[in-house]
Design a protein around this motif. Structure first.
Motif, PDB file in Angstrom:
ATOM      1  N   VAL A 143      13.565   7.147  13.173  1.00 55.06           N
ATOM      2  CA  VAL A 143      14.791   6.371  12.963  1.00 55.06           C
ATOM      3  C   VAL A 143      16.012   7.267  13.035  1.00 55.06           C
ATOM      4  N   GLN A 144      17.036   6.716  13.678  1.00 53.83           N
ATOM      5  CA  GLN A 144      18.345   7.365  13.680  1.00 53.83           C
ATOM      6  C   GLN A 144      19.306   6.443  12.963  1.00 53.83           C
ATOM      7  N   GLY A 145      20.189   7.015  12.172  1.00 59.21           N
ATOM      8  CA  GLY A 145      21.154   6.211  11.442  1.00 59.21           C
ATOM      9  C   GLY A 145      20.735   5.991  10.000  1.00 59.21           C
ATOM     10  N   THR A 146      21.515   5.178   9.295  1.00 62.15           N
ATOM     11  CA  THR A 146      21.297   4.878   7.884  1.00 62.15           C
ATOM     12  C   THR A 146      21.216   3.370   7.706  1.00 62.15           C
ATOM     13  N   TYR A 147      20.235   2.926   6.931  1.00 58.47           N
ATOM     14  CA  TYR A 147      20.017   1.502   6.695  1.00 58.47           C
ATOM     15  C   TYR A 147      19.806   1.291   5.205  1.00 58.47           C
ATOM     16  N   GLN A 148      20.499   0.328   4.648  1.00 61.27           N
ATOM     17  CA  GLN A 148      20.457   0.088   3.207  1.00 61.27           C
ATOM     18  C   GLN A 148      19.568  -1.092   2.859  1.00 61.27           C
ATOM     19  N   PHE A 149      18.703  -0.893   1.858  1.00 58.75           N
ATOM     20  CA  PHE A 149      17.857  -1.947   1.323  1.00 58.75           C
ATOM     21  C   PHE A 149      18.013  -1.953  -0.190  1.00 58.75           C
ATOM     22  N   LYS A 150      17.734  -3.099  -0.795  1.00 56.26           N
ATOM     23  CA  LYS A 150      17.836  -3.269  -2.244  1.00 56.26           C
ATOM     24  C   LYS A 150      16.434  -3.513  -2.793  1.00 56.26           C
ATOM     25  N   LEU A 151      16.095  -2.796  -3.870  1.00 57.47           N
ATOM     26  CA  LEU A 151      14.805  -2.988  -4.521  1.00 57.47           C
ATOM     27  C   LEU A 151      14.837  -4.294  -5.305  1.00 57.47           C
ATOM     28  N   ASN A 152      13.929  -5.219  -4.962  1.00 58.99           N
ATOM     29  CA  ASN A 152      13.871  -6.523  -5.625  1.00 58.99           C
ATOM     30  C   ASN A 152      12.772  -6.621  -6.655  1.00 58.99           C
ATOM     31  N   GLU A 153      11.659  -5.898  -6.432  1.00 58.11           N
ATOM     32  CA  GLU A 153      10.520  -6.071  -7.321  1.00 58.11           C
ATOM     33  C   GLU A 153       9.618  -4.847  -7.262  1.00 58.11           C
ATOM     34  N   VAL A 154       9.022  -4.526  -8.410  1.00 62.38           N
ATOM     35  CA  VAL A 154       8.017  -3.471  -8.503  1.00 62.38           C
ATOM     36  C   VAL A 154       6.780  -4.107  -9.127  1.00 62.38           C
ATOM     37  N   ILE A 155       5.645  -3.993  -8.436  1.00 62.97           N
ATOM     38  CA  ILE A 155       4.399  -4.598  -8.900  1.00 62.97           C
ATOM     39  C   ILE A 155       3.354  -3.502  -9.041  1.00 62.97           C
ATOM     40  N   ASN A 156       2.692  -3.454 -10.179  1.00 63.54           N
ATOM     41  CA  ASN A 156       1.569  -2.537 -10.358  1.00 63.54           C
ATOM     42  C   ASN A 156       0.339  -3.171  -9.717  1.00 63.54           C
ATOM     43  N   LEU A 157      -0.177  -2.549  -8.654  1.00 64.62           N
ATOM     44  CA  LEU A 157      -1.375  -3.072  -8.007  1.00 64.62           C
ATOM     45  C   LEU A 157      -2.634  -2.702  -8.792  1.00 64.62           C
ATOM     46  N   ASN A 158      -2.586  -1.556  -9.440  1.00 63.37           N
ATOM     47  CA  ASN A 158      -3.648  -1.093 -10.331  1.00 63.37           C
ATOM     48  C   ASN A 158      -2.995  -0.092 -11.284  1.00 63.37           C
ATOM     49  N   ASN A 159      -3.778   0.722 -11.949  1.00 62.88           N
ATOM     50  CA  ASN A 159      -3.198   1.679 -12.906  1.00 62.88           C
ATOM     51  C   ASN A 159      -2.341   2.748 -12.250  1.00 62.88           C
ATOM     52  N   ASP A 160      -2.522   2.974 -10.953  1.00 62.41           N
ATOM     53  CA  ASP A 160      -1.856   4.088 -10.302  1.00 62.41           C
ATOM     54  C   ASP A 160      -0.995   3.715  -9.089  1.00 62.41           C
ATOM     55  N   ALA A 161      -1.368   2.696  -8.357  1.00 60.17           N
ATOM     56  CA  ALA A 161      -0.645   2.313  -7.136  1.00 60.17           C
ATOM     57  C   ALA A 161       0.402   1.247  -7.449  1.00 60.17           C
ATOM     58  N   ILE A 162       1.571   1.379  -6.803  1.00 65.56           N
ATOM     59  CA  ILE A 162       2.627   0.387  -6.997  1.00 65.56           C
ATOM     60  C   ILE A 162       3.058  -0.198  -5.656  1.00 65.56           C
ATOM     61  N   LEU A 163       3.501  -1.432  -5.727  1.00 65.28           N
ATOM     62  CA  LEU A 163       4.045  -2.120  -4.568  1.00 65.28           C
ATOM     63  C   LEU A 163       5.538  -2.302  -4.804  1.00 65.28           C
ATOM     64  N   LEU A 164       6.342  -1.788  -3.878  1.00 61.92           N
ATOM     65  CA  LEU A 164       7.790  -1.917  -3.948  1.00 61.92           C
ATOM     66  C   LEU A 164       8.231  -2.949  -2.923  1.00 61.92           C
ATOM     67  N   LYS A 165       9.018  -3.924  -3.368  1.00 64.16           N
ATOM     68  CA  LYS A 165       9.519  -4.946  -2.445  1.00 64.16           C
ATOM     69  C   LYS A 165      11.033  -4.768  -2.306  1.00 64.16           C
ATOM     70  N   TYR A 166      11.450  -4.495  -1.075  1.00 66.76           N
ATOM     71  CA  TYR A 166      12.850  -4.269  -0.765  1.00 66.76           C
ATOM     72  C   TYR A 166      13.387  -5.394   0.122  1.00 66.76           C
ATOM     73  N   GLN A 167      14.672  -5.634   0.003  1.00 65.97           N
ATOM     74  CA  GLN A 167      15.350  -6.602   0.861  1.00 65.97           C
ATOM     75  C   GLN A 167      16.538  -5.934   1.522  1.00 65.97           C
ATOM     76  N   LYS A 168      16.761  -6.288   2.789  1.00 65.58           N
ATOM     77  CA  LYS A 168      17.890  -5.726   3.534  1.00 65.58           C
ATOM     78  C   LYS A 168      19.197  -6.094   2.841  1.00 65.58           C
ATOM     79  N   GLN A 169      20.088  -5.125   2.743  1.00 62.76           N
ATOM     80  CA  GLN A 169      21.410  -5.370   2.187  1.00 62.76           C
ATOM     81  C   GLN A 169      22.186  -6.246   3.162  1.00 62.76           C
TER      82      GLN A 169
END
Length: 175
Positions: free
Chosen positions: A146-172
């Motif tokens: 990727v070239q350039g800068t792109y902004q996203f906003k964190l909407n949600e953090v979900i624990n998939l198990n004790n160690d792995a997380i799912l981050l859900k981002y939305q385009k600004q």
């Protein structure tokens, strides 16, 4: 048409092992999440290298593979008639065609070249990124090219198990 990028990466930011590329390193919970979401969406878009690493179309989903030489895959496409398609369409025309076919959302599943292609055309609306608690000897990151800068906003953090997380981002908006 909504485009959701769905990927998994290690804590050192890699999405693929260098050696033994088919060795599993993501959790069962991530695999279940990926399968559930992509089946609900109904269509996945990926690059040729990603398809070759997977080795076959994903079940119960329309699989679209972007390649510069779709004619090389006509025989394989016929083998999986109705579920596997190779194309050299531009992202915008592909999305327009899929929308006319009745799809409202697509899952973009990599690799980094395809991710960059869609991002640089401002076509990715959301990112679902699983972070797995492993450090791997990898050669690619989510957006290696990727070239350039792109902004996203964190909407949600979900624990998939004790160690792995799912981050859900939305385009600004406006970007």
């Amino acid at each position: 048409m909504k485009v959701i990028l769905i990927m998994v990466q290690s804590i050192n930011g890699k999405v693929r092992l260098i050696i033994n590329k088919n060795q599993p390193w993501s959790s069962q919970e991530d695999k279940k999440h990926f399968s559930k979401v992509t089946k609900e969406i109904g269509v996945v878009i990926m690059g040729r290298k990603t398809f070759e690493e997977i080795g076959k179309p994903l079940d119960k989903r329309k699989n679209i593979v972007l390649t510069g030489e779709p004619e090389k895959y006509q025989k394989l496409e016929k083998t999986y008639q109705g579920s596997l398609f190779f194309t050299d369409e531009k992202p915008e025309s592909l999305l327009n065609r899929l929308e006319k076919e009745g799809y409202q959302t697509v899952a973009l599943i990599g690799g980094p070249t395809i991710n960059a292609l869609f991002l640089e055309k401002n076509l990715i609306d959301e990112i679902y990124l699983t972070i797995e608690p492993v450090i791997i000897e990898g050669d690619l990151s989510l957006f290696s090219y990727v070239q350039g800068t792109y902004q996203f906003k964190l909407n949600e953090v979900i624990n998939l198990n004790n160690d792995a997380i799912l981050l859900k981002y939305q385009k600004q908006q406006g970007r």
